[in-house]
Design an enzyme around this catalytic site. Structure first.
Site, short mmCIF file in Angstrom:
data_model
loop_
_atom_site.label_atom_id
_atom_site.label_comp_id
_atom_site.label_asym_id
_atom_site.label_seq_id
_atom_site.Cartn_x
_atom_site.Cartn_y
_atom_site.Cartn_z
N LEU A 69 0.87 -1.17 0.00
CA LEU A 69 0.00 0.00 0.00
C LEU A 69 0.91 1.22 0.00
CD1 LEU A 69 -2.74 -0.79 2.71
CD2 LEU A 69 -2.98 -0.93 0.23
N ASP A 70 0.47 2.29 -0.66
CA ASP A 70 1.24 3.53 -0.63
C ASP A 70 1.42 4.00 0.82
OD1 ASP A 70 1.22 3.55 -3.39
OD2 ASP A 70 -0.54 4.86 -3.52
N ARG A 71 2.48 4.74 1.08
CA ARG A 71 2.77 5.24 2.42
C ARG A 71 1.54 5.92 3.04
NH1 ARG A 71 7.56 8.10 4.82
NH2 ARG A 71 8.55 8.06 2.76
N THR A 100 -1.66 5.64 2.24
CA THR A 100 -2.90 4.86 2.24
C THR A 100 -2.92 4.01 3.50
OG1 THR A 100 -2.90 4.75 -0.18
CG2 THR A 100 -4.27 3.15 0.98
N ARG A 102 -6.02 6.10 -7.41
CA ARG A 102 -5.73 7.54 -7.41
C ARG A 102 -5.79 8.12 -8.82
NH1 ARG A 102 -0.33 7.62 -3.81
NH2 ARG A 102 -0.41 9.85 -4.32
#
Length: 298
Positions: free
Chosen positions: A138-140, A142, A239
């Site tokens: 997961l993105d930082r 998120t 996104r």
């Protein structure tokens, strides 16, 4: 008679036999005569076993004849306490966590805060001879559910069979503006440019096909609460796709429009369902919608 207490009391557990179909938390509250907070703490602290297996799910459905063991000792001092990472489920092969916004999935550069190192430290403290292996990221910024393997074999099984094993994966997002449609599907090709910005194309541009399904849960004139279901799992897919709709995810400094009502990226991985890589049983996990998201729609 609801239960048979202490049919075989070990030195650490009280043992019971279930005689009715009932959710675990309800059964514990009815039979242990302890406060709700204490019962929940025992559950979260992995102090409840059903038929010999640790269970932490409040709504686990008990059936007549099942054996419940309740720990008599206080919660393990080594239970993970970290403001960024919460263990949702753990067995000998894998661990499912809920990560907060602001922490990387794995290390990038020196001394970066990341979930893998938090788990490795926890495994060391609990004397487990394993390390955390990243299965997906997961993105930082998120938040939400992730699964880590405890050995390389399980990691390889999950990574190579991810799309066959994961049968449902959904996100909640607050998007900028009022989305008038009830739902729909976005399908295009995603590719990174030289600056590592992902951009989309309606035709095959040598990138990867990305398909996202969405439905609007709530809306105001300023924002929309949207559930996204991934058919493919590309980098920054939700996104980019929400920006393609003209309603970017709030708080997105990369693809957004400056709308930042809760001072974070408003994207949360709330549902993760997969077949266990070893036992093949369906595993289903969900987390609540983050409170700051919900407050925008009161």
């Amino acid at each position: 008679m609801k239960l048979k207490a202490n049919y075989n009391t070990g030195h650490d557990y009280d043992h019971y036999t279930v005689s009715e179909t009932r959710p675990l938390l309800d059964w514990l509250l009815a039979n242990l005569h302890q406060s709700r907070s204490k019962v929940k703490a025992t559950l979260q602290g992995q102090g409840i076993k059903v038929n010999g297996k640790v269970v932490t799910q409040f709504d686990f459905m008990l059936q007549p004849g099942m054996k419940v063991a309740v720990s008599k000792t206080k919660r393990n001092k080594n239970v993970l306490k970290n403001r960024y990472v919460r263990i949702v489920y753990e067995d000998r092969w894998l661990v499912v966590v809920e990560k907060a916004a602001g922490i990387l999935s794995m290390a990038a550069g020196h001394s970066s805060l990341n979930v893998k190192s938090v788990l490795d430290d926890y495994f060391k403290k609990t004397q487990q001879k394993c390390t955390a292996h990243v299965v997906h990221r997961l993105d930082r910024d998120t938040s939400g559910l992730m699964v880590y393997a405890k050995n390389m074999e399980v990691e390889q099984t999950m990574e190579h069979n991810w799309h066959e094993m994961v049968y449902d994966r959904r996100y909640i997002a607050v998007c900028s503006g009022e989305i008038m449609q009830e739902g729909g599907t976005i399908s295009n090709w995603l590719k990174d440019n030289k600056a590592y910005i992902t951009y989309s194309s309606p035709y095959d541009n040598g990138g990867k096909l990305a398909i996202t399904h969405y439905r609007v849960l709530e809306r105001t004139t300023d924002h929309s609460l949207v559930e996204f279901k991934l058919e493919t799992g590309r980098k920054n897919q939700i996104r980019v796709h929400s920006a393609d709709m003209g309603h970017p995810v709030c708080g997105d400094v990369k693809y957004g429009n400056g709308d930042d009502p809760v001072h974070r990226l408003c994207l949360h991985a709330w549902l993760l369902c997969f077949y266990h890589p070893v036992t093949n049983e369906p595993m289903e996990f969900e987390t609540p919608i983050p409170t700051p998201f919900k407050q925008l729609f009161k």
